[in-house]
Design an enzyme around this catalytic site. Structure first.
Site, PDB file in Angstrom:
ATOM      1  N   HIS A 301       0.853  -1.193   0.000  1.00  0.00           N
ATOM      2  CA  HIS A 301       0.000   0.000   0.000  1.00  0.00           C
ATOM      3  C   HIS A 301       0.885   1.238   0.000  1.00  0.00           C
ATOM      4  O   HIS A 301       1.932   1.258   0.631  1.00  0.00           O
ATOM      5  CB  HIS A 301      -0.898   0.028   1.248  1.00  0.00           C
ATOM      6  CG  HIS A 301      -2.078   0.927   1.095  1.00  0.00           C
ATOM      7  ND1 HIS A 301      -1.999   2.283   1.315  1.00  0.00           N
ATOM      8  CD2 HIS A 301      -3.341   0.672   0.708  1.00  0.00           C
ATOM      9  CE1 HIS A 301      -3.177   2.817   1.083  1.00  0.00           C
ATOM     10  NE2 HIS A 301      -4.018   1.868   0.705  1.00  0.00           N
ATOM     11  N   ASP A 358      -7.920  -5.299  -0.209  1.00  0.00           N
ATOM     12  CA  ASP A 358      -8.390  -6.170  -1.288  1.00  0.00           C
ATOM     13  C   ASP A 358      -8.036  -7.637  -1.078  1.00  0.00           C
ATOM     14  O   ASP A 358      -8.489  -8.495  -1.846  1.00  0.00           O
ATOM     15  CB  ASP A 358      -7.797  -5.682  -2.618  1.00  0.00           C
ATOM     16  CG  ASP A 358      -8.363  -4.331  -3.007  1.00  0.00           C
ATOM     17  OD1 ASP A 358      -7.585  -3.377  -3.162  1.00  0.00           O
ATOM     18  OD2 ASP A 358      -9.605  -4.223  -3.086  1.00  0.00           O
TER      19      ASP A 358
HETATM   20  C1  SDX Z   1      -6.207  -0.007  -3.021  1.00  0.00           C
HETATM   21  O1  SDX Z   1      -4.451   4.543  -2.203  1.00  0.00           O
HETATM   22  C2  SDX Z   1      -5.375   3.908  -1.539  1.00  0.00           C
HETATM   23  O2  SDX Z   1      -5.772   4.270  -0.446  1.00  0.00           O
HETATM   24  C3  SDX Z   1      -5.934   2.700  -2.266  1.00  0.00           C
HETATM   25  C4  SDX Z   1      -6.941   1.853  -1.499  1.00  0.00           C
HETATM   26  C5  SDX Z   1      -8.222   2.596  -1.233  1.00  0.00           C
HETATM   27  O3  SDX Z   1      -8.935   2.240  -0.278  1.00  0.00           O
HETATM   28  O4  SDX Z   1      -8.572   3.491  -2.047  1.00  0.00           O
HETATM   29  O5  SDX Z   1      -6.370   1.448  -0.254  1.00  0.00           O
HETATM   30  C6  SDX Z   1      -7.345   0.607  -2.280  1.00  0.00           C
HETATM   31  O6  SDX Z   1      -6.009   0.334  -4.156  1.00  0.00           O
HETATM   32  C7  SDX Z   1      -5.321  -0.989  -2.305  1.00  0.00           C
HETATM   33  C8  SDX Z   1      -4.120  -1.487  -3.192  1.00  0.00           C
HETATM   34  C9  SDX Z   1      -4.611  -2.586  -4.119  1.00  0.00           C
HETATM   35  N1  SDX Z   1      -3.566  -2.967  -5.086  1.00  0.00           N
HETATM   36  C10 SDX Z   1      -2.890  -4.147  -4.995  1.00  0.00           C
HETATM   37  O7  SDX Z   1      -3.065  -4.962  -4.090  1.00  0.00           O
HETATM   38  C11 SDX Z   1      -1.924  -4.391  -6.146  1.00  0.00           C
HETATM   39  C12 SDX Z   1      -0.607  -4.946  -5.585  1.00  0.00           C
HETATM   40  N2  SDX Z   1       0.054  -3.869  -4.829  1.00  0.00           N
HETATM   41  C13 SDX Z   1       0.965  -3.048  -5.542  1.00  0.00           C
HETATM   42  O8  SDX Z   1       0.980  -3.005  -6.895  1.00  0.00           O
HETATM   43  C14 SDX Z   1       1.476  -1.822  -4.761  1.00  0.00           C
HETATM   44  O9  SDX Z   1       1.795  -2.254  -3.502  1.00  0.00           O
HETATM   45  C15 SDX Z   1       0.577  -0.610  -4.691  1.00  0.00           C
HETATM   46  C16 SDX Z   1       0.097  -0.206  -6.036  1.00  0.00           C
HETATM   47  C17 SDX Z   1      -0.580  -0.876  -3.805  1.00  0.00           C
HETATM   48  C18 SDX Z   1       1.403   0.528  -4.061  1.00  0.00           C
HETATM   49  O10 SDX Z   1       2.351   0.899  -5.011  1.00  0.00           O
HETATM   50  P1  SDX Z   1       3.517   1.967  -4.645  1.00  0.00           P
HETATM   51  O11 SDX Z   1       3.203   2.700  -3.405  1.00  0.00           O
HETATM   52  O12 SDX Z   1       3.786   2.746  -5.888  1.00  0.00           O
HETATM   53  O13 SDX Z   1       4.727   1.046  -4.261  1.00  0.00           O
HETATM   54  P2  SDX Z   1       5.782   0.500  -5.296  1.00  0.00           P
HETATM   55  O14 SDX Z   1       5.099  -0.121  -6.475  1.00  0.00           O
HETATM   56  O15 SDX Z   1       6.782   1.575  -5.551  1.00  0.00           O
HETATM   57  O16 SDX Z   1       6.453  -0.695  -4.442  1.00  0.00           O
HETATM   58  C19 SDX Z   1       7.525  -0.426  -3.530  1.00  0.00           C
HETATM   59  C20 SDX Z   1       8.364  -1.712  -3.538  1.00  0.00           C
HETATM   60  C21 SDX Z   1       8.830  -2.094  -4.954  1.00  0.00           C
HETATM   61  O17 SDX Z   1      10.025  -2.868  -4.807  1.00  0.00           O
HETATM   62  P3  SDX Z   1      11.487  -2.065  -4.951  1.00  0.00           P
HETATM   63  O18 SDX Z   1      11.422  -1.319  -6.268  1.00  0.00           O
HETATM   64  O19 SDX Z   1      11.566  -1.155  -3.748  1.00  0.00           O
HETATM   65  O20 SDX Z   1      12.498  -3.176  -4.928  1.00  0.00           O
HETATM   66  O21 SDX Z   1       7.564  -2.817  -3.083  1.00  0.00           O
HETATM   67  C22 SDX Z   1       7.399  -3.756  -4.146  1.00  0.00           C
HETATM   68  C23 SDX Z   1       7.757  -3.029  -5.438  1.00  0.00           C
HETATM   69  O22 SDX Z   1       8.246  -3.943  -6.419  1.00  0.00           O
HETATM   70  N3  SDX Z   1       6.003  -4.166  -4.136  1.00  0.00           N
HETATM   71  C24 SDX Z   1       5.575  -5.413  -4.356  1.00  0.00           C
HETATM   72  C25 SDX Z   1       4.189  -5.368  -4.182  1.00  0.00           C
HETATM   73  N4  SDX Z   1       3.812  -4.110  -3.890  1.00  0.00           N
HETATM   74  C26 SDX Z   1       4.936  -3.375  -3.865  1.00  0.00           C
HETATM   75  N5  SDX Z   1       6.250  -6.550  -4.670  1.00  0.00           N
HETATM   76  C27 SDX Z   1       5.479  -7.658  -4.832  1.00  0.00           C
HETATM   77  N6  SDX Z   1       4.129  -7.694  -4.678  1.00  0.00           N
HETATM   78  C28 SDX Z   1       3.455  -6.571  -4.356  1.00  0.00           C
HETATM   79  N7  SDX Z   1       2.113  -6.593  -4.205  1.00  0.00           N
END
Ligand code: SDX
Length: 423
Positions: A301, A358
């Site tokens: 998140h 989710d």
């Molecule tokens: C919702 O914003 C809100 O409030 C949203 C929400 C709401 O109520 O409105 O809470 C609802 O959208 C919840 C999120 C649902 N999405 C997912 O579950 C999809 C999987 N999660 C990700 O794609 C990600 O965690 C996000 C999109 C939720 C957050 O993305 P960020 O903040 O841009 O973080 P990032 O992609 O930069 O990740 C930081 C690191 C990265 O690794 P490094 O580059 O530091 O090595 O964490 C890793 C990412 O690769 N990472 C994951 C991961 N999520 C982040 N690695 C594997 N699996 C994951 N799910």
């Protein structure tokens, strides 16, 4: 008001600092470009506030979520969705009289114009219900073209009341069953379940366990400050577009698998892991592999760097509701094992990646008989009061201006047009 000092190209700039009611600090940069010629650059807006807001507070480090100051745990336990919608929209919990009037409005406005039912005939049978919902919500503006001053309040009620009907009609259309009209003797959530699952040939018995579970699910999704879809609603609303167009844009933003579309992606991921049968480590390793596009959906998140408090509630609720219904779902076992294995892995721990809202919600929707492709529609039904509250807050703020971010240009500098013969 205190200030921050920026030193740039040999000059100092004093920037005003504001403090929120929970002690958050904001550096006000709206005059930065006019005074220094520089802008800030923050792709994804990780450190940029778009507005001041009094609706929802999140503390990502402590896993705190409050709507108008009330902790989400208390609202989930004691309130219901109609009351939380009122709280988000008007800032206070309703009195008995206000509650009764609001609920009566939601009941009275739950039907859609009979002509709108013809729209559903134009969609192909496999049309994704999020496409139908966004199209139908935008189309509501053709039936309610009234000027804002006279119609915003009633349009907030119309949208909350009718979104259930539009969603249920989309579902009935997808399974080739006749649509079921809303009933005036049923509560908000019971009415939705009836429209979704009743069939003309037999009586549909409302299950109070499902009504309670649906109320809690919608409460947990009702708002989440400046998330992607809410920011979209504010962006579109800032141009003075009407409420139906603004909400339709929020539905489209929510659809993405990184946002509200994640609940559908989680169930598809759990089913894929179940069908694959080779255990969890393979998928944990893939999620960690930078060269692999697979992500652990439902994990991570932008704001929560601790447990998403909604996931904590949903995790327990999923087990309780399945027990009360007397059903078991192997995907719940897979989800809980996956969570345990992931949270023992340093990749997830050092990145503060925990289950988000989710991760468990789809298990509950499945237990209710809601199909996977309707999960994000359920998220939209829940989030609607939050979208409306933010749109209302923006429109009632006389100082709000059209959202128009700047950019850092990285393309060609000036060059001269060449006729095609010489290229
Ligand atoms: C919702 O914003 C809100 O409030 C949203 C929400 C709401 O109520 O409105 O809470 C609802 O959208 C919840 C999120 C649902 N999405 C997912 O579950 C999809 C999987 N999660 C990700 O794609 C990600 O965690 C996000 C999109 C939720 C957050 O993305 P960020 O903040 O841009 O973080 P990032 O992609 O930069 O990740 C930081 C690191 C990265 O690794 P490094 O580059 O530091 O090595 O964490 C890793 C990412 O690769 N990472 C994951 C991961 N999520 C982040 N690695 C594997 N699996 C994951 N799910």
């Amino acid at each position: 008001m205190t200030s921050a000092r920026l030193h740039l190209d040999g000059k100092d700039y004093e920037l005003p600092v504001v403090r929120g009611s929970e002690g958050e600090t904001g550096i006000v940069i709206d005059q930065l470009r006019s005074s220094s010629g520089a802008i800030t650059l923050d792709p994804g807006f990780t450190s940029t506030g778009a507005c001041r807001s009094a609706i929802t507070f999140i503390d990502g480090a402590k896993g705190i979520l409050r709507y108008r100051g009330y902790p989400i745990e208390q609202l989930a336990e004691h309130s219901d969705f109609a009351e939380v919608a009122y709280l988000l929209l008007y800032g206070e919990l309703p009195t008995q009289e206000q509650s009764a009037a609001f609920r009566a409005d939601l009941t009275y406005h739950s039907m859609i114009h009979e002509d709108m039912k013809k729209f559903f005939e134009g969609f192909p049978p496999n049309a994704h219900p999020m496409a139908i919902l966004s199209a139908m919500v935008a189309s509501l503006s053709t039936y309610y073209p009234g000027t804002e001053e006279e119609s915003n309040e009633i349009n907030f009620v119309r949208l909350i009341a009718k979104v259930r009907t539009l969603a249920a009609y989309a579902y009935k259309k997808s399974i080739g069953q006749p649509t079921i009209y809303p009933r005036n003797d049923l509560s908000y959530c019971a009415n939705f379940l009836h429209m979704m699952f009743a069939v003309p040939a037999e009586e549909y018995v409302i299950n109070p366990v499902l009504v309670r579970a649906l109320n809690m699910l919608l409460i947990l999704h009702a708002d989440h400050e400046q998330n992607c879809s809410t920011s979209t609603v504010r962006m579109v609303g800032s141009s003075r577009a009407n409420i139906f167009a603004s909400i339709s844009s929020g539905i489209c933003a929510l659809w993405g698998p990184l946002h509200g579309g994640a609940n559908q992606a989680v169930l598809e991921m759990l089913q894929m892991i179940a069908d694959d049968g080779s255990g969890y480590q393979k998928w944990i390793d893939r999620a960690k592999d930078k060269d692999d596009s697979f992500r652990l959906m439902g994990f991570g998140h932008r704001v929560y760097k601790n447990y998403d408090p909604r996931a904590t509630i949903l995790r327990k609720m999923a087990a309780d509701v399945l027990d009360e219904l007397g059903v078991s779902d192997p995907l719940l076992d897979i989800a809980r094992d996956l969570e345990r294995v992931a949270l023992e892995d340093e990749y997830f721990v050092e990145r503060n990646l925990y289950p988000n809202v989710d991760f468990y919600s789809g298990i509950l929707y499945r237990a209710m008989g809601i199909p996977t492709n309707m999960f994000t529609v359920m998220f939209a039904i829940g989030r609607l009061p939050g979208w409306l509250a933010h749109w209302k807050e923006l429109r009632e703020d006389d100082s709000s201006r059209i959202y128009r971010p700047r950019q850092i240009y990285t393309g060609y500098t000036e060059r001269t047009y060449q006729p095609i013969e010489s290229r």
